[in-house]
Design a protein around this motif. Structure first.
Motif, mmCIF file in Angstrom:
data_model
loop_
_atom_site.group_PDB
_atom_site.id
_atom_site.type_symbol
_atom_site.label_atom_id
_atom_site.label_comp_id
_atom_site.label_asym_id
_atom_site.label_seq_id
_atom_site.Cartn_x
_atom_site.Cartn_y
_atom_site.Cartn_z
ATOM 1 N N PHE A 116 0.824 -1.204 0.000
ATOM 2 C CA PHE A 116 0.000 0.000 0.000
ATOM 3 C C PHE A 116 0.858 1.254 0.000
ATOM 4 N N ARG A 117 1.896 1.259 0.837
ATOM 5 C CA ARG A 117 2.778 2.422 0.920
ATOM 6 C C ARG A 117 3.613 2.610 -0.345
ATOM 7 N N GLU A 118 3.850 1.523 -1.087
ATOM 8 C CA GLU A 118 4.663 1.611 -2.302
ATOM 9 C C GLU A 118 3.869 2.080 -3.515
ATOM 10 N N LEU A 119 2.533 2.138 -3.409
ATOM 11 C CA LEU A 119 1.733 2.667 -4.507
ATOM 12 C C LEU A 119 2.114 4.127 -4.735
ATOM 13 N N LYS A 120 2.245 4.513 -6.002
ATOM 14 C CA LYS A 120 2.715 5.857 -6.346
ATOM 15 C C LYS A 120 1.931 6.949 -5.637
ATOM 16 N N GLU A 121 0.596 6.787 -5.609
ATOM 17 C CA GLU A 121 -0.240 7.825 -5.009
ATOM 18 C C GLU A 121 -0.137 7.889 -3.475
ATOM 19 N N ASN A 122 0.465 6.868 -2.864
ATOM 20 C CA ASN A 122 0.539 6.830 -1.403
ATOM 21 C C ASN A 122 1.908 7.206 -0.842
ATOM 22 N N LYS A 123 2.879 7.339 -1.712
ATOM 23 C CA LYS A 123 4.218 7.674 -1.225
ATOM 24 C C LYS A 123 4.197 9.040 -0.541
ATOM 25 N N ASN A 124 4.801 9.111 0.612
ATOM 26 C CA ASN A 124 4.938 10.348 1.390
ATOM 27 C C ASN A 124 3.630 10.910 1.943
ATOM 28 N N LYS A 125 2.537 10.146 1.884
ATOM 29 C CA LYS A 125 1.293 10.621 2.500
ATOM 30 C C LYS A 125 1.393 10.468 4.006
ATOM 31 N N GLU A 126 0.853 11.442 4.709
ATOM 32 C CA GLU A 126 0.843 11.376 6.174
ATOM 33 C C GLU A 126 -0.335 10.542 6.644
ATOM 34 N N TRP A 127 -0.087 9.778 7.694
ATOM 35 C CA TRP A 127 -1.118 8.922 8.284
ATOM 36 C C TRP A 127 -1.917 9.669 9.341
ATOM 37 N N ASN A 128 -1.216 10.291 10.272
ATOM 38 C CA ASN A 128 -1.874 10.939 11.411
ATOM 39 C C ASN A 128 -2.771 12.075 10.962
ATOM 40 N N GLY A 129 -4.016 12.033 11.448
ATOM 41 C CA GLY A 129 -4.984 13.064 11.130
ATOM 42 C C GLY A 129 -5.551 12.976 9.722
ATOM 43 N N ASN A 130 -5.197 11.942 8.981
ATOM 44 C CA ASN A 130 -5.636 11.804 7.600
ATOM 45 C C ASN A 130 -6.658 10.654 7.504
ATOM 46 N N ASN A 131 -7.882 10.940 7.925
ATOM 47 C CA ASN A 131 -8.935 9.920 7.951
ATOM 48 C C ASN A 131 -9.192 9.309 6.580
ATOM 49 N N GLU A 132 -9.094 10.108 5.546
ATOM 50 C CA GLU A 132 -9.343 9.607 4.194
ATOM 51 C C GLU A 132 -8.291 8.562 3.806
ATOM 52 N N PHE A 133 -7.030 8.855 4.101
ATOM 53 C CA PHE A 133 -5.936 7.923 3.801
ATOM 54 C C PHE A 133 -6.092 6.641 4.618
ATOM 55 N N GLN A 134 -6.474 6.792 5.873
ATOM 56 C CA GLN A 134 -6.682 5.630 6.727
ATOM 57 C C GLN A 134 -7.818 4.757 6.181
ATOM 58 N N ALA A 135 -8.889 5.375 5.728
ATOM 59 C CA ALA A 135 -10.011 4.633 5.132
ATOM 60 C C ALA A 135 -9.570 3.932 3.843
ATOM 61 N N GLU A 136 -8.712 4.591 3.069
ATOM 62 C CA GLU A 136 -8.187 3.967 1.848
ATOM 63 C C GLU A 136 -7.390 2.700 2.204
ATOM 64 N N TYR A 137 -6.629 2.755 3.286
ATOM 65 C CA TYR A 137 -5.871 1.575 3.717
ATOM 66 C C TYR A 137 -6.823 0.452 4.125
ATOM 67 N N TYR A 138 -7.866 0.804 4.861
ATOM 68 C CA TYR A 138 -8.868 -0.196 5.250
ATOM 69 C C TYR A 138 -9.436 -0.870 4.000
ATOM 70 N N ASN A 139 -9.807 -0.076 2.999
ATOM 71 C CA ASN A 139 -10.372 -0.619 1.755
ATOM 72 C C ASN A 139 -9.359 -1.480 1.008
ATOM 73 N N PHE A 140 -8.084 -1.094 1.062
ATOM 74 C CA PHE A 140 -7.023 -1.889 0.440
ATOM 75 C C PHE A 140 -6.927 -3.259 1.118
ATOM 76 N N LEU A 141 -6.988 -3.279 2.454
ATOM 77 C CA LEU A 141 -6.970 -4.550 3.180
ATOM 78 C C LEU A 141 -8.155 -5.420 2.766
ATOM 79 N N LYS A 142 -9.295 -4.789 2.640
ATOM 80 C CA LYS A 142 -10.518 -5.507 2.275
ATOM 81 C C LYS A 142 -10.411 -6.063 0.847
ATOM 82 N N GLU A 143 -9.947 -5.242 -0.080
ATOM 83 C CA GLU A 143 -9.782 -5.678 -1.475
ATOM 84 C C GLU A 143 -8.825 -6.854 -1.594
ATOM 85 N N ASN A 144 -7.876 -6.947 -0.680
ATOM 86 C CA ASN A 144 -6.881 -8.011 -0.716
ATOM 87 C C ASN A 144 -7.228 -9.191 0.193
ATOM 88 N N GLY A 145 -8.485 -9.241 0.638
ATOM 89 C CA GLY A 145 -8.965 -10.392 1.386
ATOM 90 C C GLY A 145 -8.524 -10.481 2.838
#
Length: 198
Positions: free
Chosen positions: A38-67
């Motif tokens: 997830f962190r190696e995806l081009k759009e996710n490089k250097n994104k901040e985690w803390n306080g970034n609810n949208e990014f955190q939700a994207e990670y949740y969806n990535f986990l879900k998409e990958n079973g």
């Protein structure tokens, strides 16, 4: 018991109850691998985690998409934080949910499928890494750094064993040298009391 020990709903905290799971080691290793991807995806490089609810939700969806997850979370960002907090607490991730050197070492062990026991404890490599991480894990309580696993080992050394109640209710009160010594002496005194049966 010493009157100076105040009530706490809990004193130690590592991760969340979301880590009550089967195949614990495998789940951690799989999630680390997915987080790395997830962190190696081009759009996710250097994104901040803390306080970034949208990014955190994207990670949740990535986990879900990958079973890795099933179902629909009411708050995907919160679930993502829950899934990663324990990994941060034991030093496999940093505060921004980047994989640490220890996390990378665990991934290397898993990818090479090398679980040999080439250490002085003669336990598998991944268990040995977890053991070292637990020794380093700490909480800050009332301005004091507490290493829960080290305190647990100290109490076991002094008392030989802990009952379930001692482990659950008294061990987490050991937040400094004074309270730890009081807890140990109180347990020793209590164990010497006669047992009365109805």
């Amino acid at each position: 018991m010493d009157k100076g020990i105040g009530f706490k709903s809990y004193c130690w905290s590592i991760g969340t109850t979301s880590y009550r799971t089967d195949n614990f080691n495998l789940s951690i290793e799989k999630q680390l691998q997915l987080l790395k991807q997830f962190r190696e995806l081009k759009e996710n490089k250097n994104k901040e985690w803390n306080g970034n609810n949208e990014f955190q939700a994207e990670y949740y969806n990535f986990l879900k998409e990958n079973g890795f997850l099933k179902g629909e979370a009411a708050r995907p960002d919160k679930d993502a934080r829950e899934k990663t907090s324990g990994l941060r607490d034991i030093g496999l991730l940093d505060d921004e949910r980047n994989i640490t050197e220890s996390g990378l070492e665990l991934l290397k062990i898993a990818s090479l499928n090398d679980f040999s026991s080439d250490n002085f404890l003669e336990i598998s490599k991944d268990s040995y890494l977890y053991f070292k991480q637990m020794l380093k894990t700490s909480n800050f309580i009332e301005g004091k750094e507490v290493r829960p696993f080290v305190v647990f080992l100290y109490l076991i050394n002094e008392l030989e064993y802990l009952t379930n109640d001692e482990f659950t209710y008294l061990l987490p009160l050991c937040i400094d040298e004074h309270t730890t010594k009081d807890i140990i002496s109180s347990i020793k005194r209590h164990r010497k009391l006669p047992v009365y049966y109805k």
